[in-house]
Structures are given as C-alpha cells and as structure tokens.
Write a protein that holds these residues in place. Sequence first.
Motif, PDB file in Angstrom:
ATOM      1  N   GLU A 388       0.814  -1.216   0.000  1.00  0.00           N
ATOM      2  CA  GLU A 388       0.000   0.000   0.000  1.00  0.00           C
ATOM      3  C   GLU A 388       0.848   1.266   0.000  1.00  0.00           C
ATOM      4  N   THR A 389       2.112   1.157   0.418  1.00  0.00           N
ATOM      5  CA  THR A 389       3.024   2.316   0.395  1.00  0.00           C
ATOM      6  C   THR A 389       4.020   2.227  -0.767  1.00  0.00           C
ATOM      7  N   ARG A 390       3.844   1.218  -1.626  1.00  0.00           N
ATOM      8  CA  ARG A 390       4.709   0.986  -2.800  1.00  0.00           C
ATOM      9  C   ARG A 390       6.142   0.626  -2.441  1.00  0.00           C
ATOM     10  N   LYS A 391       6.372   0.234  -1.198  1.00  0.00           N
ATOM     11  CA  LYS A 391       7.705  -0.284  -0.876  1.00  0.00           C
ATOM     12  C   LYS A 391       7.908  -1.598  -1.602  1.00  0.00           C
ATOM     13  N   HIS A 392       6.808  -2.311  -1.812  1.00  0.00           N
ATOM     14  CA  HIS A 392       6.819  -3.531  -2.622  1.00  0.00           C
ATOM     15  C   HIS A 392       5.953  -3.258  -3.845  1.00  0.00           C
ATOM     16  N   PHE A 461      -3.735   8.075  -9.097  1.00  0.00           N
ATOM     17  CA  PHE A 461      -5.143   7.905  -9.455  1.00  0.00           C
ATOM     18  C   PHE A 461      -5.385   6.586 -10.197  1.00  0.00           C
ATOM     19  N   ALA A 462      -4.433   6.223 -11.064  1.00  0.00           N
ATOM     20  CA  ALA A 462      -4.604   5.039 -11.917  1.00  0.00           C
ATOM     21  C   ALA A 462      -4.797   3.773 -11.095  1.00  0.00           C
ATOM     22  N   THR A 463      -4.210   3.719  -9.894  1.00  0.00           N
ATOM     23  CA  THR A 463      -4.363   2.522  -9.052  1.00  0.00           C
ATOM     24  C   THR A 463      -5.814   2.295  -8.649  1.00  0.00           C
ATOM     25  N   ASN A 537      -7.814  19.745   2.108  1.00  0.00           N
ATOM     26  CA  ASN A 537      -8.131  18.384   2.573  1.00  0.00           C
ATOM     27  C   ASN A 537      -6.887  17.639   3.039  1.00  0.00           C
ATOM     28  N   GLY A 538      -5.786  17.716   2.244  1.00  0.00           N
ATOM     29  CA  GLY A 538      -4.581  16.982   2.609  1.00  0.00           C
ATOM     30  C   GLY A 538      -3.546  17.002   1.514  1.00  0.00           C
ATOM     31  N   LYS A 549      -5.200   6.507   1.627  1.00  0.00           N
ATOM     32  CA  LYS A 549      -5.416   7.881   1.165  1.00  0.00           C
ATOM     33  C   LYS A 549      -6.615   7.950   0.217  1.00  0.00           C
ATOM     34  N   LEU A 550      -6.671   7.055  -0.743  1.00  0.00           N
ATOM     35  CA  LEU A 550      -7.755   7.101  -1.722  1.00  0.00           C
ATOM     36  C   LEU A 550      -9.097   6.719  -1.103  1.00  0.00           C
TER      37      LEU A 550
END
Length: 562
Positions: A388-392, A461-463, A537-538, A549-550
């Motif tokens: 979820e954090t794109r570490k992987h 956004f694409a995710t 908002n953030g 986040k999304l």
Amino acid sequence: MSMNMKEIEFQTASYEQWKEEAIKALKGKPFESLFTKTIENITLDPLYTEESLIEKLGEQLEKQVSTIRSLTKQTSFTVAQQIAGNDAASFFANIEDSLSRGNEMITINSPIAFDWSEQDSEKLASYLSENSFKFIVASAEDAVLDVFKYIDEAKRKDVVGYIVSPETIELANYPNVRTFCANTIPFHNDGANAVQELAIALAQAAKLANTVEDFKAFEQKFFVQFAVDTQFFAEVAKLRAFKVLWKAFASAFGNEASAVPVVVETSVRSFSKYDVYVNLLRAGNEAFSAAIGGADVITVHPHDALTGVTGQSVRIARNVSLVTKEESHVTNVIDPSGGSYFIESLTADYVKEAWALFLEIEIAGGLEAYDINAHIEEVYATRMKQVETRKHSLIGTNIYANPQDGVATSENAQFAGVKRLAIPFENLRATYAQTGIKAAILTFGELKNYKPRADFVQGFFATAGIVAYQTAGFQTIEDATTWLASADYDYVVVAATDEDTKAIIPALLENKKQTAVLDAAGKYKEEEAAWTAAGLNGFIYAGQNIARKLSDVVMSVKGVQQ
C-alpha cells in the motif's frame, strides 16, 4: 597484434576497495543503506564474496552443498497441469488434451464441479494405471478417491502419485502413493514468510512421523508441498533449505535422510484480477525459481486463474513448464544455483532461522498450541503495508496501473480465500467505479517543472482506475483560481513546484467551491496546519499509504457533498 580475450586477466578487487567505490557513488548516503531487511528479518548484504561466505559458513558450506545434492530426487521435474471441467465430458477431454500436449501428471483439485459417478471413477482408473497423479481433496469422503477401488489389484503397486488432504488418507496396497503431506500452501496463502513455511513443514512432518513407529516407512509415504512466490532468489533458497532441514530432521529421529519429493505450485498471492498478463510473468518467474531450487513436481496456475481459465491460458501455463524444462537447460544439472555466494548464504540463513522456529513450535506443543496463525497475521500486515506504500511493487496494480483495464466478474472458488496483495486496490477500483468521483489535476507554471508531480498524481489515481482531467499549466494565480471556482470536479489535486504551490494554495482555498475537495501534491510540514485550517483536505506524496489515502478521499468527497 590481435589479443585473445580468453587470455586476459582482470585484477581482483577486494571487498574494501569495492566498499570505498560504493561510498563514493552514494554521495553522502550511509553505506548501511545498501543493506536490505527481508520480510523474514534477514539482512541481505550489498555484495557477497567467496571470502565472506567461507567466513560465515566454513566447513558447513561443503556439507550444505553435498546435502542438497544428495537429497535431490532427480535433476528434472514433472509437469503437473491442473485439470478442470464443467462436466465429465469436458473433464476427460481436458485430461486427454493435456497429456497429449506435454502434461506428465494428472492433477485434480477436488471437489469436482459436477456429480462424480462410478463410470467416471472407472474411466479415471484407466488413466492412473498409466500416469502419475496429484489429488488435492478436502476429506477421505471425496468422491474422486473412489477411483482406487477400480484399479486392478495387480497394477496397484505401479500406481504413483500424491494425495494432499487435511487428514492423512489411509490407502492400502498402494506402496507408491504418498499420503503423508506437509502442506504449507494454506499458510502461504495467509501471508506466511519463507522461514515460517519451512518451520511449518517440519512441524507438520513431526506430527505425522509420530503416528508411525518406523520412520523409514513414514519417509517413503511423505512429501512436502510449497507455493513458490515472486521473490526469485528467496524461493530458490527456500526449496534448497528444506533439503538441509530434512537431513537434520531425519537425524533427530535417529535416521539417515532420504530424498523426499518437493511438490510445488506457483503462488497466486501476488496475482491480480487487473492487468492479468502480468500474472503470466509472475507465474513464469515462480516456475523458473522452483526448477532452479530443485522442485520435483511443478504446477503452473494460468494467468486468469482467479476468475476462470480458458483453453488458451491453460496452454500458456503448461508451456511455461515445458519451456523451462526443455529449453532453459537448468534441469541438466543437479542444484544449478549451488555455489552462488548469495544463494548459499541465504539458504544457510533460512536453515538456521527455520530450525530455531521449528524448535519453538515443538516446545510449545505443536502448531495449534504455538498459535502460528497470529504470527503469520503479523507478517501479512507487514506485506500489505509494503504494497500500500509501494515499498513492494505490484506491477499493474499499485504502480504502472492501467486505469482503462476491465475485470472479469466471475470468481474461481479455489483461490477465493487467498489473502492476495492486490485485493485493497481491486476494492478501490470497485468503490471509485461505483461513486463516479470526477478528479482533476490543477497544474501551474512551466510544463518541465510541474510534469513530474502531475505524472506521479496520475499514477496515484490510476491505481483506483481513474484518469484525471489535467489542466494546462496556469501562468497566473488569477487564472488558476478562476478555473477552480467554476470547475465541475469533486476532487482536485494541485501539482506544481514547492515554491509555486506555496504561492497559489491560499488563493485557491479562498475561491474553491464548498463541494470540491482540494489536495496538494508534495509534503509541506510548515504550511500544513494553516492550509488545513483554511480548508485544504490533505496531501499526496511518495511513500504514502495509497489505499488508505484514496479511501479517505471518497469519505471526504461524500462529506462535503452531503
């Protein structure tokens, strides 16, 4: 005078020389940043050398290599294509087709999708007399197991196969059918790491071995089943480590170890319902690492296995095994990765950690008493955070996602319970498709300056399956505020340089509609409190939990629109 390349010798660099050059290349970053922690909490070095390996393992290195080679049943592997069918006619047609096209083992995940009759059992019996098999059943009452009643008694000693079942299946007069199985796949599907899988395999084996007086009789009926994931070198080391662990395990029971079959399936843990052809790359990667690691049986799941296979996807999956077996040459030697400094070191780490965990489990009184599932849940939570954090990276899912990609609505029950890493993003897509949120990226300044951030936000956004409208770069604050005041979008992200963003955000907040949610791309710690107090908002930034986040954005949009 021409020079023969074979006669050229290069000067050997020491580890210290390499380290010195690496530190220069890092330009101020600490050398320790090159060391990586795995999900098993094992530290990977940036460079492995012969000296470091000998220093680490000493005489154990030779023992490790010789053990793996002596406990490998064969250099090649058996192709085990899984057979399915909606009715008896298609089921047996698929068996026939797969065998004619290179399948070597009749593999059935039961219960069958149709009512199984005596005639079906008789027909399947004729195939088992000529071909090896692997059955995965839920219990001894499974209808597929009736097949053993219909095999001629004179042929039963020649029937070769494996039965995977939660409880050991009692099968008399079939000396070459292995029914004692350490099946780690359910734990793998829940998120277990390699060390946990190895320890679980030993714990299951110990429980089974204690039900039989003669260890050798048990070993003749035993096999282990692993799922192989996309971490290529880790999975090679995992399969190799099992063989070393098996020698220690047999020794603990007072016996010399014999080679036990390592039966493997490609993992669907990293599979996604979106961009399904990436699943083909994953499965190919997994099958190749299984072959290098010394698997005896390999089942490759088709790339569309999550939603329902087709004739084409089954053929491609089978060909992954055939190409690996016939064209890669890795099956021409025993233990192709043997001697690799990295693989040997990682194998030894897995052996050490898995044996220690196995002993912990045994001291606690077995898997149930140890509550292995609670420990696996911790690892799963770490995996999800990394995705979820794109570490992987999950290509096509959390990065390089195709927002136009469609998805099949059907669900393959065989894999419905797998804790797949892509599920949060699949759910996000479903949520955004349902809510119909309209998103835009407000860009400001010169294209070359705002483009990196705008591209990052589009990828973000694409995710969730969104293609955001993107403005041309506004040149004045007035133009930007005028557009935002009248723009018909639910959610807008400002993408500009730090300097430009700081200049325009206050004005944008004064002019945005109450029903629009505004975010800024980047981190602005000093301005955060003032901006959020004024209605921002953030923020969107690298390293953020994308799924969370999304999901929050959906709630924010709903909040301002109510």
